[in-house]
Write a protein that holds these residues in place. Sequence first.
Motif, PDB file in Angstrom:
ATOM      1  N   PHE A  81       0.956  -1.707   0.091  1.00  0.00           N
ATOM      2  CA  PHE A  81      -0.211  -0.236   0.142  1.00  0.00           C
ATOM      3  C   PHE A  81       0.728   1.220   0.103  1.00  0.00           C
ATOM      4  O   PHE A  81       0.001   1.985  -0.892  1.00  0.00           O
ATOM      5  N   ALA A  82       2.349   1.492   0.210  1.00  0.00           N
ATOM      6  CA  ALA A  82       2.706   2.282   0.387  1.00  0.00           C
ATOM      7  C   ALA A  82       3.520   2.851  -1.108  1.00  0.00           C
ATOM      8  O   ALA A  82       3.258   3.683  -1.499  1.00  0.00           O
ATOM      9  N   GLN A  83       3.628   1.718  -1.862  1.00  0.00           N
ATOM     10  CA  GLN A  83       4.277   1.492  -3.265  1.00  0.00           C
ATOM     11  C   GLN A  83       2.511   2.191  -4.029  1.00  0.00           C
ATOM     12  O   GLN A  83       3.325   3.617  -5.056  1.00  0.00           O
ATOM     13  N   MET A  84       1.735   1.630  -3.642  1.00  0.00           N
ATOM     14  CA  MET A  84      -0.177   2.348  -3.965  1.00  0.00           C
ATOM     15  C   MET A  84       0.330   3.509  -4.065  1.00  0.00           C
ATOM     16  O   MET A  84       0.550   4.730  -4.631  1.00  0.00           O
ATOM     17  N   ASN A  85       0.481   4.475  -2.445  1.00  0.00           N
ATOM     18  CA  ASN A  85       0.547   5.842  -1.986  1.00  0.00           C
ATOM     19  C   ASN A  85       0.936   6.714  -2.703  1.00  0.00           C
ATOM     20  O   ASN A  85       1.027   7.969  -3.274  1.00  0.00           O
ATOM     21  N   ARG A  86       2.703   5.804  -3.192  1.00  0.00           N
ATOM     22  CA  ARG A  86       3.801   7.219  -3.865  1.00  0.00           C
ATOM     23  C   ARG A  86       3.110   7.192  -5.076  1.00  0.00           C
ATOM     24  O   ARG A  86       3.189   7.832  -5.270  1.00  0.00           O
ATOM     25  N   SER A  87       2.296   5.928  -5.490  1.00  0.00           N
ATOM     26  CA  SER A  87       1.726   5.904  -6.728  1.00  0.00           C
ATOM     27  C   SER A  87       0.620   7.025  -6.869  1.00  0.00           C
ATOM     28  O   SER A  87       0.689   8.423  -7.972  1.00  0.00           O
ATOM     29  N   LEU A  88      -0.207   7.005  -6.558  1.00  0.00           N
ATOM     30  CA  LEU A  88      -1.098   7.983  -5.872  1.00  0.00           C
ATOM     31  C   LEU A  88      -0.591   9.219  -6.146  1.00  0.00           C
ATOM     32  O   LEU A  88      -1.201  10.756  -5.830  1.00  0.00           O
ATOM     33  N   TYR A  89       0.272   9.639  -4.927  1.00  0.00           N
ATOM     34  CA  TYR A  89       1.175  10.406  -4.265  1.00  0.00           C
ATOM     35  C   TYR A  89       1.774  11.433  -5.876  1.00  0.00           C
ATOM     36  O   TYR A  89       1.035  13.015  -6.241  1.00  0.00           O
ATOM     37  N   ILE A  90       2.438  10.599  -6.521  1.00  0.00           N
ATOM     38  CA  ILE A  90       2.469  11.311  -7.696  1.00  0.00           C
ATOM     39  C   ILE A  90       1.035  11.996  -9.402  1.00  0.00           C
ATOM     40  O   ILE A  90       1.659  12.852  -8.879  1.00  0.00           O
ATOM     41  N   VAL A  91       0.385  11.232  -8.524  1.00  0.00           N
ATOM     42  CA  VAL A  91      -1.089  11.882  -9.897  1.00  0.00           C
ATOM     43  C   VAL A  91      -1.733  13.111  -8.512  1.00  0.00           C
ATOM     44  O   VAL A  91      -2.047  13.275  -9.659  1.00  0.00           O
ATOM     45  N   ILE A  92      -1.702  12.575  -7.714  1.00  0.00           N
ATOM     46  CA  ILE A  92      -2.221  14.165  -7.106  1.00  0.00           C
ATOM     47  C   ILE A  92      -1.135  15.490  -7.294  1.00  0.00           C
ATOM     48  O   ILE A  92      -1.897  16.438  -7.479  1.00  0.00           O
ATOM     49  N   LYS A  93      -0.541  14.899  -6.828  1.00  0.00           N
ATOM     50  CA  LYS A  93       0.884  15.767  -7.866  1.00  0.00           C
ATOM     51  C   LYS A  93       0.782  16.460  -9.443  1.00  0.00           C
ATOM     52  O   LYS A  93       0.599  17.997  -9.530  1.00  0.00           O
ATOM     53  N   ASN A  94       1.114  15.543  -9.950  1.00  0.00           N
ATOM     54  CA  ASN A  94       0.462  16.208 -11.580  1.00  0.00           C
ATOM     55  C   ASN A  94      -1.093  16.618 -11.808  1.00  0.00           C
ATOM     56  O   ASN A  94      -0.444  18.158 -12.171  1.00  0.00           O
ATOM     57  N   MET A  95      -1.874  16.392 -10.751  1.00  0.00           N
ATOM     58  CA  MET A  95      -3.306  16.826 -10.965  1.00  0.00           C
ATOM     59  C   MET A  95      -3.150  18.644 -10.620  1.00  0.00           C
ATOM     60  O   MET A  95      -3.472  19.089 -11.345  1.00  0.00           O
ATOM     61  N   LYS A  96      -2.113  18.416  -9.460  1.00  0.00           N
ATOM     62  CA  LYS A  96      -2.467  19.999  -8.830  1.00  0.00           C
ATOM     63  C   LYS A  96      -1.777  20.543  -9.897  1.00  0.00           C
ATOM     64  O   LYS A  96      -2.322  22.268 -10.077  1.00  0.00           O
ATOM     65  N   GLU A  97      -0.371  19.994 -10.328  1.00  0.00           N
ATOM     66  CA  GLU A  97       0.134  21.367 -11.130  1.00  0.00           C
ATOM     67  C   GLU A  97      -0.950  21.378 -12.161  1.00  0.00           C
ATOM     68  O   GLU A  97      -0.687  22.272 -13.264  1.00  0.00           O
ATOM     69  N   ALA A  98      -0.962  20.850 -12.929  1.00  0.00           N
ATOM     70  CA  ALA A  98      -1.911  20.814 -13.707  1.00  0.00           C
ATOM     71  C   ALA A  98      -3.574  21.676 -13.735  1.00  0.00           C
ATOM     72  O   ALA A  98      -3.703  23.012 -14.261  1.00  0.00           O
ATOM     73  N   LEU A  99      -3.587  21.723 -13.418  1.00  0.00           N
ATOM     74  CA  LEU A  99      -4.775  22.492 -12.298  1.00  0.00           C
ATOM     75  C   LEU A  99      -3.976  23.919 -12.505  1.00  0.00           C
ATOM     76  O   LEU A  99      -5.195  25.044 -13.007  1.00  0.00           O
ATOM     77  N   ALA A 100      -3.271  24.251 -11.529  1.00  0.00           N
ATOM     78  CA  ALA A 100      -2.117  24.966 -11.564  1.00  0.00           C
ATOM     79  C   ALA A 100      -2.069  26.219 -12.843  1.00  0.00           C
ATOM     80  O   ALA A 100      -2.380  27.239 -12.968  1.00  0.00           O
ATOM     81  N   GLN A 101      -1.389  25.564 -13.788  1.00  0.00           N
ATOM     82  CA  GLN A 101      -1.040  26.141 -15.190  1.00  0.00           C
ATOM     83  C   GLN A 101      -2.473  25.970 -16.030  1.00  0.00           C
ATOM     84  O   GLN A 101      -2.123  27.100 -16.121  1.00  0.00           O
ATOM     85  N   ILE A 102      -3.316  25.361 -15.684  1.00  0.00           N
ATOM     86  CA  ILE A 102      -4.438  25.956 -16.266  1.00  0.00           C
ATOM     87  C   ILE A 102      -5.235  26.969 -16.007  1.00  0.00           C
ATOM     88  O   ILE A 102      -5.730  28.122 -16.398  1.00  0.00           O
ATOM     89  N   LYS A 103      -4.816  27.059 -14.383  1.00  0.00           N
ATOM     90  CA  LYS A 103      -5.361  28.853 -13.740  1.00  0.00           C
ATOM     91  C   LYS A 103      -5.096  29.555 -14.133  1.00  0.00           C
ATOM     92  O   LYS A 103      -5.390  30.754 -15.108  1.00  0.00           O
ATOM     93  N   ASP A 104      -3.671  29.576 -14.507  1.00  0.00           N
ATOM     94  CA  ASP A 104      -2.215  30.445 -14.596  1.00  0.00           C
ATOM     95  C   ASP A 104      -3.552  30.751 -16.474  1.00  0.00           C
ATOM     96  O   ASP A 104      -3.265  32.257 -16.525  1.00  0.00           O
ATOM     97  N   ARG A 105      -3.367  30.276 -17.068  1.00  0.00           N
ATOM     98  CA  ARG A 105      -2.928  30.219 -18.328  1.00  0.00           C
ATOM     99  C   ARG A 105      -4.611  31.230 -18.545  1.00  0.00           C
ATOM    100  O   ARG A 105      -4.839  31.833 -19.485  1.00  0.00           O
ATOM    101  N   SER A 106      -5.491  30.600 -17.838  1.00  0.00           N
ATOM    102  CA  SER A 106      -6.834  31.128 -17.637  1.00  0.00           C
ATOM    103  C   SER A 106      -7.279  32.166 -17.929  1.00  0.00           C
ATOM    104  O   SER A 106      -7.520  33.592 -17.632  1.00  0.00           O
ATOM    105  N   GLU A 107      -5.816  32.542 -16.373  1.00  0.00           N
ATOM    106  CA  GLU A 107      -6.113  34.036 -15.634  1.00  0.00           C
ATOM    107  C   GLU A 107      -5.658  35.142 -16.608  1.00  0.00           C
ATOM    108  O   GLU A 107      -5.722  36.281 -17.128  1.00  0.00           O
ATOM    109  N   GLU A 108      -4.234  34.623 -17.374  1.00  0.00           N
ATOM    110  CA  GLU A 108      -3.463  35.638 -18.484  1.00  0.00           C
ATOM    111  C   GLU A 108      -4.855  35.596 -19.640  1.00  0.00           C
ATOM    112  O   GLU A 108      -4.778  36.593 -19.743  1.00  0.00           O
ATOM    113  N   VAL A 109      -5.733  34.434 -19.935  1.00  0.00           N
ATOM    114  CA  VAL A 109      -6.602  35.041 -21.305  1.00  0.00           C
ATOM    115  C   VAL A 109      -7.730  35.537 -20.463  1.00  0.00           C
ATOM    116  O   VAL A 109      -7.957  36.678 -21.216  1.00  0.00           O
TER     117      VAL A 109
END
Lengths: 185, 185
Positions: free
Chosen positions: A141-169
């Motif tokens: 489960f610790a291995q699974m948690n690490r994979s899930l952590y990467i997913v959440i991190k990537n999602m956060k980054e993607a949402l942050a980028q989208i937010k930045d771009r939409s603010e820009e637009v």
Amino acid sequence: MEGNNLIRNERNSSNILKNIKMTQLLLIILILTSLSISYLAYSSLNNMAILNNDMNILHQNIENLNKNEIQSMVNEANRLYENARKLFTGISTAVIIILAVLTFILIKLLKDSMAQINDVLTKLSDYDFTVELQEDGKNEFAQMNRSLYIVIKNMKEALAQIKDRSEEVTGQSQTLAAVSEEMSA
Amino acid sequence: MEGNNLIRNERNSSNILKNIKMTQLLLIILILTSLSISYLAYSSLNNMAILNNDMNILHQNIENLNKNEIQSMVNEANRLYENARKLFTGISTAVIIILAVLTFILIKLLKDSMAQINDVLTKLSDYDFTVELQEDGKNEFAQMNRSLYIVIKNMKEALAQIKDRSEEVTGQSQTLAAVSEEMSA
């Protein structure tokens, strides 16, 4: 700070469990069970064979054996039985207790890890990315948690980028709107 | 169509495993182990007690018992030992085989489910939302898959909404840009 330490302590104590691989624990349980069942069957058959053999000897050579020899054989048999009684009762009780403890550790590991992952997934399905994952430990489960952590991190980054771009637009369109308003004025 | 059927068949065959709750299987293994260890210990001590008792009777009443009585006691003891030998060997072999099979089913369940979840999480961390989850089944991982499915569905919807809105905003700024260009021309 104190809260953090508390969380860290709690994590350390549950780390012992998190380092146990469930598959390895299952194999340990299987080996322990097989060894104890084999030992019990082998040892009891061995003891019964001795008692049975003694009885046959006693029966066949009753005239040739002297009283002392018979007495010592019977005493030996009584001792054998007493020892087996203590040993078998002790071993079977100990093995059952050990197996029960290992099984409940395994069940607790499984349930706790499942509850934690399900909690994280429930929060994520509510768009709550503030979830905390226990990534330490070596179990499945610790291995699974690490994979899930990467997913959440990537999602956060993607949402942050989208937010930045939409603010820009949005900023650009506000500028454009201001410009066109100015020009039409 | 054929491909879909193949996938469905494959899913049905693995469904038998997916309906087994791992915690319940662990409890079944524990109960089976405890019962067989207790039975082996109890039964072997019982048999040894009979043999030992016979031996003591034989020894103490050797003058009072006639030859036929002694012969039948020894025959009875031999029969008891032979039966125990077959029974104990059979039971311990059968129990060890059953436990090994159950343990390997459990390990396979755990490894397969973990591999599937990790595969899904790896794809998700690459922003690949085309993952497929096996939501059927009743075990712990099927419940987790259903939660993960909701998360992925929500993410997809959120991303689709963001895409729609950004297209809207882009459209609006393009209109504004066109208007301001026209006005400045």
